[in-house]
Design an enzyme around this catalytic site. Structure first.
Site, mmCIF file in Angstrom:
data_model
loop_
_atom_site.group_PDB
_atom_site.id
_atom_site.type_symbol
_atom_site.label_atom_id
_atom_site.label_comp_id
_atom_site.label_asym_id
_atom_site.label_seq_id
_atom_site.Cartn_x
_atom_site.Cartn_y
_atom_site.Cartn_z
ATOM 1 N N SER A 82 0.833 -1.197 0.000
ATOM 2 C CA SER A 82 0.000 0.000 0.000
ATOM 3 C C SER A 82 0.879 1.263 0.000
ATOM 4 O O SER A 82 1.731 1.415 -0.877
ATOM 5 C CB SER A 82 -0.949 -0.032 1.207
ATOM 6 N N MET A 83 0.729 2.143 0.981
ATOM 7 C CA MET A 83 1.551 3.348 1.038
ATOM 8 C C MET A 83 3.034 3.017 1.124
ATOM 9 O O MET A 83 3.889 3.808 0.702
ATOM 10 C CB MET A 83 1.150 4.219 2.227
ATOM 11 N N ASP A 175 -9.722 -4.918 -4.774
ATOM 12 C CA ASP A 175 -9.226 -3.970 -3.773
ATOM 13 C C ASP A 175 -10.187 -2.790 -3.664
ATOM 14 O O ASP A 175 -10.460 -2.108 -4.649
ATOM 15 C CB ASP A 175 -7.835 -3.486 -4.201
ATOM 16 N N HIS A 205 -7.759 -5.393 -0.265
ATOM 17 C CA HIS A 205 -6.576 -4.557 -0.007
ATOM 18 C C HIS A 205 -5.553 -5.299 0.843
ATOM 19 O O HIS A 205 -4.362 -5.284 0.545
ATOM 20 C CB HIS A 205 -6.996 -3.256 0.676
#
Length: 235
Positions: A82-83, A175, A205
């Site tokens: 993710s980030m 997601d 996700h």
């Protein structure tokens, strides 16, 4: 260099923890990688800590572990969930990195259609699993932290063209947090000659904690091992 050690820095996501990436980290360690999973600055589980940390702090805390990892391993790869993928891009532009793997990394975020379908699924199954997850995400995302996430995203986009290492881009089709066109954007703007996308039909996700986790972990491991044929891994 024979019998050299391969390091892997695995970076968790926004508002998350090492729990998100732990299955991958444990598997890579068993396969002979030297693994490091930093806890990003401010990600202690306390809202007040999350409010205080800036996106520069997030990058710095990951970079600090990267420098330590360089003392223990010869080649370094970065896996960003993710980030964490955005942070990985920043580090790959600054350091000599063998490979970058992004997992459900956002450029365009919140797939509202998927969110709606998940809430409908809750109603059909008479459960509140997805609703509770969205409420937790909102609670763990103070305004200051969201602002810093946007700053990180905006300052990372222009850096994509500077990434030239090997790249594997992983994206779950279902997601709800990251829209599918994010992975297309990454593929288009990363300058790497060796880059590929791998899609997964299921996993959401938190794909490393899903029914697709084993497949993802196998694919990431195979990709990383394929880059260094003269390194010996345990059977």
């Amino acid at each position: 260099m024979e019998n050299s050690k391969v390091g892997c820095l695995i970076i968790h996501g926004f508002g998350g923890s090492i729990y998100e990436v732990e299955p991958l980290a444990e598997y890579l360690a068993k396969e002979g990688f030297v693994v490091s999973c930093p806890q990003l600055s401010g990600h202690t589980g306390r809202i007040q800590d999350m409010k205080k940390a800036t996106y520069e702090d997030w990058i710095s805390s990951a970079e600090e572990e990267l420098l330590k990892l360089k003392e223990r391993a010869d080649d370094i790869s970065i896996v960003g969930f993710s980030m964490g993928g955005l942070i990985g891009v920043n580090l790959a532009c600054k350091h000599d990195i063998k490979a970058l793997v992004t997992i459900n990394t956002p450029i365009h975020y919140w797939n509202l259609n998927r969110v709606f379908l998940n809430l409908i699924e809750d109603i059909k199954n008479r459960k509140t699993d997805n609703l509770q997850r969205y409420m937790r995400a909102r609670k763990n995302s103070p305004v200051a932290a969201m602002y810093n996430f946007l700053l990180l995203l905006n300052q990372t986009k222009p850096l994509l063209c500077n990434v030239k290492c090997n790249v594997l881009l992983i994206q779950a089709k279902d997601d709800d947090t990251v829209r599918m066109k994010s992975v297309d954007y990454l593929y288009e703007y990363l300058s790497s000659e060796n880059k590929k996308i791998k899609y997964y039909d299921k996993g959401g996700h938190q794909i490393l904690r899903s029914q697709s986790a084993d497949e993802v972990i196998t694919d990431v491991t195979s990709f990383l091992k394929s880059l260094k044929s003269n390194i010996e891994f345990p059977d």
